[in-house]
Motif scaffolding. Structure first.
Motif, PDB file in Angstrom:
ATOM      1  N   TYR A   1      -1.779   2.565 -11.943  1.00 11.92           N
ATOM      2  CA  TYR A   1      -1.690   1.130 -11.715  1.00 11.92           C
ATOM      3  C   TYR A   1      -1.728   0.334 -13.025  1.00 11.92           C
TER       4      TYR A   1
ATOM      5  N   ASN B   1       2.113  -6.122  -5.266  1.00 10.33           N
ATOM      6  CA  ASN B   1       0.877  -6.345  -6.015  1.00 10.33           C
ATOM      7  C   ASN B   1       0.888  -5.678  -7.381  1.00 10.33           C
TER       8      ASN B   1
ATOM      9  N   LYS C   1       1.759  -3.549  -1.192  1.00  7.54           N
ATOM     10  CA  LYS C   1       1.197  -2.776  -2.304  1.00  7.54           C
ATOM     11  C   LYS C   1       2.148  -2.783  -3.499  1.00  7.54           C
TER      12      LYS C   1
ATOM     13  N   ARG D   1       3.410  -2.823   4.875  1.00  5.64           N
ATOM     14  CA  ARG D   1       2.178  -2.450   4.178  1.00  5.64           C
ATOM     15  C   ARG D   1       2.502  -1.846   2.813  1.00  5.64           C
ATOM     16  N   LYS D   2       3.545  -1.019   2.776  1.00  6.23           N
ATOM     17  CA  LYS D   2       3.981  -0.443   1.502  1.00  6.23           C
ATOM     18  C   LYS D   2       4.508  -1.537   0.581  1.00  6.23           C
TER      19      LYS D   2
END
Length: 281
Positions: A267, A87, A84, A80-81
């Motif tokens: 981000y 992305n 991210k 899951r990390k």
């Protein structure tokens, strides 16, 4: 108190989590730290919620989970990390996570398959890397995604699609996204990790369509994302949906606001990949 605290501490170590990650926003980190040390008791509801956040059943917690199960759950947390990090093109974090997975022992078939997956995505997660692929390499990626070994783990398949969507033609990509939407139309029944992978596939496809003036192809994907549950885990995705709809509707003040919000949240790399105008088809 000490028994529950020591069990939580052991479970946290088995999963390779920090106290902040283990507390998962259910209770404060300072309170959680005191629970581990036996200074505070924890309510049954809070304990169950923390365990659910990490896909641990009440029975597993009190009876103990096997080393292999603990490793598999740890790998899933790292994945899951990893998604991210991929992305937002965080190469440092990508490499750190791959190293963590490689250090997990024993290397079961599941662990080995996740190592292969993360290395594949690491080499293709950004647009520049994908552009450098020749046709033979693209065919190999498609083969890996659809080979029989990945049929048993739909999460792996969709995570790979999410991060290599530009390998396909628009017709192929549209077909894949439509297939995912049809297969997972009951959004409330989708397991959390898989839901994150699906949302990543949708958002990557949508951005790619907008870049090429083919926003008409992503109407179904936008509608699908809007129907997803309003959970904390999907907050990033939900904001992205608002971003793309603002582009379509010409609400450029909202577009600017969302871009600034993502940048301030750290981000910036991701923002640089987001289209900032609507090229009508």
């Amino acid at each position: 108190m000490r028994y529950i605290g020591s069990k939580l501490k052991q479970l946290r170590h088995d999963l390779g989590l920090t106290q902040t990650e283990m507390a998962a926003g259910v209770i404060s980190v300072s309170f959680y730290s005191k629970v581990e040390r036996g200074y505070h008791d924890i309510g049954a509801e809070e304990l169950i919620e923390i365990l659910q956040k990490h896909n641990i059943s009440f029975q597993e917690f009190f009876s103990g989970i096997s080393k292999e199960d603990a490793n598999n759950k740890r790998v899933n947390i790292l994945l899951r990390k990893f998604v991210k990090a991929a992305n937002v093109d965080d190469d440092t974090e990508i490499n750190n996570i791959i190293s963590e997975i490689e250090n997990i022992k024993p290397r079961t078939p599941f662990v080995k398959s996740e190592i292969l997956l993360t290395k594949l995505i690491a080499n293709t997660h950004d647009e520049d890397a994908l552009r450098k692929l020749n046709e033979k390499e693209k065919r190999e990626i498609k083969k890996i995604i659809f080979q029989e070994d990945t049929d048993e783990n739909e999460y792996i398949r969709i995570a790979m699609i999410a991060n290599t969507i530009r390998v396909y033609s628009f017709d192929e990509a549209s077909f894949l996204i439509s297939s995912i939407i049809r297969r997972y139309k009951d959004v409330d029944k989708i397991e959390g990790k898989l839901l994150l992978a699906i949302s990543a596939a949708m958002t990557n496809f949508i951005n790619w369509c907008f870049e090429n003036g083919k926003a008409n192809l992503c109407v179904k994907a936008i509608k699908y994302l809007k129907a997803l549950p309003n959970t904390v885990e999907l907050a990033f995705t939900k904001i992205l949906v608002e971003y793309y709809e603002s582009l379509i509707k010409g609400k450029f003040d909202d577009v600017k606001l969302i871009r600034n919000l993502f940048t301030r949240a750290g981000y910036g790399t991701f923002v640089n990949k987001m289209v900032d105008k609507y090229n009508k088809p």
